[in-house]
Design a protein around this motif. Structure first.
Motif, PDB file in Angstrom:
ATOM      1  N   TYR A 490       0.842  -1.202   0.000  1.00 47.09           N
ATOM      2  CA  TYR A 490       0.000   0.000   0.000  1.00 47.09           C
ATOM      3  C   TYR A 490       0.874   1.248   0.000  1.00 47.09           C
ATOM      4  CZ  TYR A 490      -3.433  -3.408   1.701  1.00 47.09           C
ATOM      5  OH  TYR A 490      -4.244  -4.494   1.845  1.00 47.09           O
ATOM      6  N   GLU A 494      -5.656   5.729   1.376  1.00 45.34           N
ATOM      7  CA  GLU A 494      -6.691   5.729   0.345  1.00 45.34           C
ATOM      8  C   GLU A 494      -6.829   4.345  -0.287  1.00 45.34           C
ATOM      9  OE1 GLU A 494      -3.898   7.463   0.285  1.00 45.34           O
ATOM     10  OE2 GLU A 494      -4.315   9.626   0.242  1.00 45.34           O
ATOM     11  N   GLU A 495      -5.689   3.698  -0.548  1.00 45.75           N
ATOM     12  CA  GLU A 495      -5.715   2.364  -1.145  1.00 45.75           C
ATOM     13  C   GLU A 495      -6.352   1.359  -0.204  1.00 45.75           C
ATOM     14  OE1 GLU A 495      -2.098   0.879  -2.772  1.00 45.75           O
ATOM     15  OE2 GLU A 495      -1.435   2.841  -3.461  1.00 45.75           O
ATOM     16  N   ARG A 498     -10.147   1.801  -0.153  1.00 42.82           N
ATOM     17  CA  ARG A 498     -10.798   1.254  -1.349  1.00 42.82           C
ATOM     18  C   ARG A 498     -10.909  -0.273  -1.273  1.00 42.82           C
ATOM     19  NH1 ARG A 498      -8.157   5.694  -4.077  1.00 42.82           N
ATOM     20  NH2 ARG A 498      -6.244   4.492  -4.381  1.00 42.82           N
ATOM     21  N   GLU A 499      -9.845  -0.925  -0.796  1.00 38.49           N
ATOM     22  CA  GLU A 499      -9.883  -2.384  -0.660  1.00 38.49           C
ATOM     23  C   GLU A 499     -10.952  -2.798   0.349  1.00 38.49           C
ATOM     24  OE1 GLU A 499      -6.116  -4.546  -0.387  1.00 38.49           O
ATOM     25  OE2 GLU A 499      -6.958  -5.674   1.315  1.00 38.49           O
ATOM     26  N   ASP A 524      -8.359   9.301  -4.971  1.00 36.72           N
ATOM     27  CA  ASP A 524      -7.557   9.887  -3.899  1.00 36.72           C
ATOM     28  C   ASP A 524      -8.080  11.272  -3.534  1.00 36.72           C
ATOM     29  OD1 ASP A 524      -6.091   7.609  -4.161  1.00 36.72           O
ATOM     30  OD2 ASP A 524      -4.219   8.593  -4.745  1.00 36.72           O
TER      31      ASP A 524
END
Length: 877
Positions: A490, A494-495, A498-499, A524
């Motif tokens: 990561y 933000e990532e 989303r996951e 983002d």
């Protein structure tokens, strides 16, 4: 640059589960200006005293700024390599259940998600639990039994729309002050609105109550079973809604067999409450730790839920049961599976379909098939050597866990302990083999979820100091070093979000409540600008209430009522331990004070640990006001200051849970609490321990102030920060032979100007140390508790104070007295003088004159008590 030209940043408060929005502006010198966000739906600009003073807590004076291994400074690579090696080797040699993580509602949701993915998906153990186990686990269990999922049905707006608000086991005025303000404002706008408070103690929340039910500790099930019977007898059952409910007849039968008199309440008081509840359509029942922290906590929760399900008063505006959480992200932790018996997104670890779905989504090498060890059992396993590697993140279990001394010893004896925190000055951090410096509130970025399912952004506004790093980063780095680089690659929160949102869509596919898959494609930029959002968030739905339509998340699709029976608290009083000990929070402190103790304003209201005890018990024990008492339980001992008050009932005592070895070693109150848990939820019984109380006989008592921090090291001491330095109460069973030498050692002062006043015949001694004409430290000692003006003396260090040893303010100087309003620093003497001199006759008039009570409102009950001191004739003039 003074910071006044810098823009404000929207974020979320660091404290309770209300989830207040804040506007933050750096001052350009490392400090922070804080005000309430008028656009945040949780608080609409309001803040409590703790939130108001957040700017005082961001200093770096005790920050952990670099990794530490065995007491020596280390670099991140070395520390992370060691953590990865130890956890890898422990799993290889002893199996995955030989390791564990103990985490916290202080984590952001993204941090929490990584912790669960690492533990359950890759280490292959469910041995991850959270300090939310100590506060909200019974609610989770109750929700799951009744609804099929851990769902909060309503919203904060229901508190204002209700015609009756029942506050049970919740000192809302002190523990959730902004919600209390919202309820108070609603009642002022609609005086016909009724408030009922159910609590063994008379707390500040009773200030707005139309009815107070001081029930016997632990008797909530009997009380609400009686209500359920009254609902049935008075014909208030909602027949059509019961078509969506299983277990009604069994629940009614159990309730009919219940005896409400075990509550100890007057039958007329019970009847009044039952008639009020049954006769009011719009009812919200708010419950918190007084319900949850019990060996029958889950049953208490379900007893409340039964009443709302039987009447269909759920999921409608102004109706429903409402659990208020204690930490800023307790809800977020529950959503990601932070409890040992859950998977992420409210999926179940024992459900093979859920388990397989999560494992496949994560591409995880392993997934536990059964729940892990809950908090109390986890630390028992640490003590027994079954858990050999332990990672503790943002919590202080050596103080906060029940049977805290044994927990402290268990951690100390563990083969390998990692602690991630913002400071090394905690009881737990001292026990670590590896310390990892984490970013603190104001420095980290992510999301939190509050008590009514609103997801808010917490944003970084200050630079990370030293080598501090986000928690998600540290855990991901360890995972990479253990061979799982791709799964933890990561670049930012933000990532991770989303996951997590994508995974929630799988939960939604199973028909579960938690689904924020509508945010899975958030950019983002959109994440950075994200506004407060109540879940669920899907293509077809956002926010709202649950269950008014009769659709639940159980296998049958129906809600469940449970047959329940009153059970006494696990520990019973007797000749050896005649008192029932209740524990909880105070208005201006938070958990184990690693943040709030930095604020002089927050420390000024109640600067010392105390034990509330009824006047009848105090008279029997021959306790003078403000005497020290020794409190003993089967688990441990403590020394606290007696606070004689009729707020508690005879035979019952109350002590706050905030003090630690850093602030008052003899007042680590959870060392007295038994490790007894609810068999369903695993939540400890922190409200019904048993104890004995006896006078503490000291050879001398002392009060001390200084510009620099000092550690008395005596049998009893309690220290607090002041605007000018530090203050402490001290007592010991043996007086020193050389007072001056003892004082110099206490303050670490060798030379300097000295003033001494000694009265050997009466056992009195006073000494002041000056440097350059300014007071550096002073000690006031006597054979009895010292009679000096403490708040006045606390303001003298660093000032010219030639008459400090008098211990009293000069006749030409005002003495504000002990602080009542921490938001604006208004003292009791200032308030009493204004009442007398200006003829103030209401709390609102005090606010207009002095501002006291106009911000968080938590001090309003105390202001009312001060008004009552003025004779009625004078107040009427």
């Amino acid at each position: 640059m003074d910071g006044s030209s810098l823009p404000e940043t929207r974020s979320t408060c660091a404290y309770c589960g209300v989830g207040c929005g804040v506007l933050l502006r750096p001052d350009g010198a490392g400090g922070l200006a804080v005000r309430g966000d008028p656009e945040h739906p949780a608080n609409r600009g309001r803040l409590c005293s703790k939130g108001t003073n957040l700017g005082e807590t961001v200093g770096l004076d005790d920050r952990l700024l670099h990794p530490v291994i065995k007491g020596a400074r280390a670099d991140w690579d070395t520390a992370l390599d060691l953590v990865a090696e130890k956890f890898r080797d422990t799993v290889a040699r002893h199996g995955p259940d030989s390791v564990a993580l103990y985490v916290s509602g202080q984590l952001l949701t993204e941090d929490y998600y990584i912790a669960n993915k690492l533990t359950k998906g890759y280490l292959g153990t469910a041995n991850i639990d959270t300090n939310s186990r100590l506060c909200m686990a019974s609610t989770v269990a109750g929700h799951r039994r009744a609804f099929g999922t851990d769902t909060v049905p309503g919203t904060y707006e229901d508190l204002e729309l209700a015609d009756l608000v029942v506050l049970t086991g919740s000192n809302t005025a002190w523990c959730h002050p902004v919600l209390f303000q919202r309820i108070r404002a609603a009642k002022e706008a609609r005086p016909e609105m009724k408030i009922v408070v159910i609590d063994p103690r008379r707390t500040a929340t009773c200030d707005i109550a139309d009815l107070h039910l001081p029930l016997r500790p632990g008797s909530d099930v009997a009380l609400f079973n009686g209500l359920l019977s009254a609902i049935y007898d008075m014909g208030a059952v909602d027949g059509p809604f019961l078509d969506h409910i299983d277990g009604f007849e069994e629940a009614i039968a159990a309730a009919s067999d219940s005896d409400p008199t075990v509550t100890g309440l007057d039958p007329l008081l019970l009847k009044r409450f039952y008639q009020l509840w049954v006769g009011t359509e719009k009812v919200v029942t708010v419950f918190s730790q007084g319900v949850n922290q019990s060996s029958s906590g889950a049953d208490k929760v379900n007893a409340i839920l039964n009443c709302h399900l039987a009447t269909g008063r759920i999921g409608k505006p102004g109706c429903g049961p409402f659990s208020v959480t204690g930490q800023p992200n307790a809800m977020g932790g529950r959503e990601v599976g932070g409890l040992a018996n859950m998977l992420a997104c409210h999926m179940e670890i024992e459900n093979p379909d859920h388990r397989q779905a999560v494992r496949q989504f994560w591409d995880a090498p392993a997934m536990p098939e059964k729940p892990g060890l809950k908090a109390v059992d986890m630390f028992r396993a640490v003590g027994e050597g079954r858990i050999k590697a332990l990672w503790i993140i943002h919590t202080n279990p050596a103080v906060s866990m029940p049977d805290a001394d044994r927990v402290r010893d268990a951690i100390a004896g563990c083969d390998f302990v990692v602690v991630s925190d913002v400071t090394d000055r905690t009881d737990t951090a001292r026990l670590a083999d590896v310390l990892l410096p984490a970013t603190a509130w104001g420095e980290k970025s992510g999301t939190v979820t509050n008590s009514d399912r609103t997801i808010s952004r917490q944003r970084a506004v200050l630079p990370a100091p030293g080598e501090a790093r986000p928690d998600w980063w540290a855990m991901a780095e360890v995972a990479r070093r253990m061979g799982w680089r791709d799964a933890f690659d990561y670049q930012g929160p933000e990532e991770i979000f989303r996951e997590y949102a994508t995974l929630s869509g799988i939960a939604g596919g199973f028909g579960l409540d938690f689904d924020i898959s509508g945010l899975k494609g958030i950019t983002d930029s959109a994440y950075d600008q994200m506004k407060p959002t109540r879940w669920p968030v899907t293509d077809g739905r956002q926010g709202g209430r649950f269950f008014a339509d009769g659709r639940f998340f159980t296998p049958s699709g129906k809600g469940r009522m449970l047959p329940l029976h009153h059970r006494e608290p696990a520990a019973q009083t007797g000749p050896r331990y005649p008192f029932r000990l209740n524990t909880g929070r105070i208005r201006d402190q938070w958990h184990t004070m690693t943040r709030t103790a930095k604020s002089a304003k927050l420390s000024s209201h109640l600067a010392e640990p105390f034990l509330e005890i009824h006047p009848e018990d105090a008279a029997r024990l021959k306790l003078a006001p403000a005497a020290l008492v020794q409190v003993a339980s089967p688990q441990g001992r403590g020394i606290l200051r007696a606070l004689i008050t009729d707020r508690v009932q005879p035979g019952e005592v109350f002590a706050p849970m905030h003090w630690t070895a850093e602030t008052a070693p003899s007042a680590r109150i959870d060392a007295l609490v038994a490790p007894v848990v609810d068999p369903v939820s695993g939540q400890p019984e922190s409200k019904a321990a048993v104890c004995d109380v006896q006078p503490f006989r000291a050879a001398f008592y002392a009060f001390a102030v200084a510009t620099e921090r000092f550690t008395p090291g005596t049998r009893y001491w309690a220290q607090a920060k002041t605007a000018q330095g530090w203050r402490a109460e001290i007592a010991c069973t043996e007086a020193p032979a050389d007072w001056e030498a003892w004082a110099r050692a206490l303050f670490g002062i060798e030379g300097g100007e000295v003033q001494v006043v000694s009265d050997p015949r009466r056992g009195g001694f006073r000494i002041a140390f000056h440097e350059g004409g300014r007071l550096k430290a002073a000690l006031f000692a006597a054979a009895e508790p010292v009679a000096v003006m403490r708040d006045y003396l606390a303001g003298l260090p660093g000032e010219e104070a030639p008459h400090a040893l008098s211990g009293r303010v000069g006749a030409d100087m005002p003495d504000p007295g002990p602080t009542v309003c921490a938001c604006f620093g208004v003292g009791v003497n200032t308030i009493l003088s204004a009442i007398a001199e200006q003829g103030l006759v209401s709390v609102d008039q005090i606010g207009q004159a002095l501002r006291a009570g106009t911000n968080c409102g938590s001090c309003r009950p105390e202001l009312a008590e001060l008004l009552a001191r003025i004779p009625r004739r004078e107040a009427a003039e």
